[in-house]
Design a protein around this motif. Structure first.
Motif, short mmCIF file in Angstrom:
data_model
loop_
_atom_site.label_atom_id
_atom_site.label_comp_id
_atom_site.label_asym_id
_atom_site.label_seq_id
_atom_site.Cartn_x
_atom_site.Cartn_y
_atom_site.Cartn_z
N ARG A 36 0.84 -1.20 0.00
CA ARG A 36 0.00 0.00 0.00
C ARG A 36 0.87 1.24 0.00
NH1 ARG A 36 -2.77 3.68 3.28
NH2 ARG A 36 -1.73 2.95 5.17
N ASP B 158 -9.06 -1.19 -2.03
CA ASP B 158 -10.01 -1.09 -0.92
C ASP B 158 -9.50 -0.21 0.22
OD1 ASP B 158 -11.72 -2.75 -2.26
OD2 ASP B 158 -11.03 -4.57 -1.26
N HIS B 159 -8.20 -0.19 0.43
CA HIS B 159 -7.67 0.53 1.59
C HIS B 159 -6.64 1.58 1.19
CE1 HIS B 159 -9.73 -2.38 4.08
NE2 HIS B 159 -9.16 -3.35 3.39
#
Length: 236
Positions: A36, A70-71
């Motif tokens: 991420r 999603d994050h």
């Protein structure tokens, strides 16, 4: 992740430096496909505030090198059903590099660029090595050099972008025993044909070489979806 090259200048100069640094780490694979891209962590890694990181990520998302998950934001990972189209684009770009020389008698491949790359592959042929995903970097370097020797930087830039998108699954291409040796020989032959100005034959060999990679990569990308250790390289 590398923070080299980022100095103290402010304004657009700093934004550009952060953008280039993150882009370089994405292109080189230093940032894993599943990692991420958090602003705070990246700002700390590159020694800057969150603002230039945020602006760099926005540009990279526009470039297609970063995607929203999603994050948060992540490096682009191709969908399995996108791989065929990406390889089709790769083929068009690489073959156009040869065809532009074929179609214009005033143009020639740069023998210095191509000769230097060919010497590198002669040296690789003399080595004994096991299948390893790091070979992808060497392979990309060869194809970039061949295209760069054709003299159109715009084609090279486009190929770099395509390579970045398919790199997460390209490692599947070179993990089969014997595949590395075959690839080395094919690279040498293609470069030799181009330097000998046998461009029609070189074009056919280049296409066959990339087509074979495409078949292997797409097949193993499907297999990877069922393997927890490799599934992060692709998406359903």
């Amino acid at each position: 992740m590398s923070a080299t090259g980022i100095g103290d200048p402010s304004g657009e100069s700093l934004r550009d430096q952060v953008y280039v640094s993150i882009r370089t780490d994405l292109l080189s694979g230093k940032i894993a496909p599943s990692q991420r891209l958090g602003e705070e962590r990246l700002a700390h890694a590159y020694g800057v505030s969150r603002t230039p990181v945020r602006e760099a990520l926005a540009r990279l998302q526009s470039d297609g090198l970063v995607q929203r998950g999603d994050h948060g934001l992540y490096p682009y990972r191709p969908r399995v059903d996108e791989l065929g189209g990406l390889y089709e684009l790769r083929i068009l770009l690489e073959l156009q590099g040869v065809r532009r020389i074929l179609e214009d008698d005033t143009l020639r491949h740069d023998p210095e660029i191509l000769g230097r790359e060919l010497d590198r592959w002669y040296a690789l042929r003399a080595r004994t090595f096991e299948p390893h995903s790091d070979f992808v970097t060497l392979d990309e370097g060869f194809h970039i050099a061949v295209l760069a020797s054709a003299g159109n930087p715009a084609l090279v830039d486009a190929l770099v972008s395509v390579n970045t998108k398919i790199r997460p699954v390209r490692m599947f291409d070179h993990l089969t025993p014997g595949r590395l040796e075959t690839s080395v020989e094919e690279h040498i032959l293609i470069a030799e044909l181009i330097l000998d100005n046998q461009l029609t034959v070189a074009c056919n060999k280049l296409r066959a070489h990339i087509d074979e990679s495409k078949v292997l990569v797409v097949e193993r990308a499907h297999q990877a979806l069922a393997m927890a250790g490799l599934a992060s390289a692709v998406r359903n």
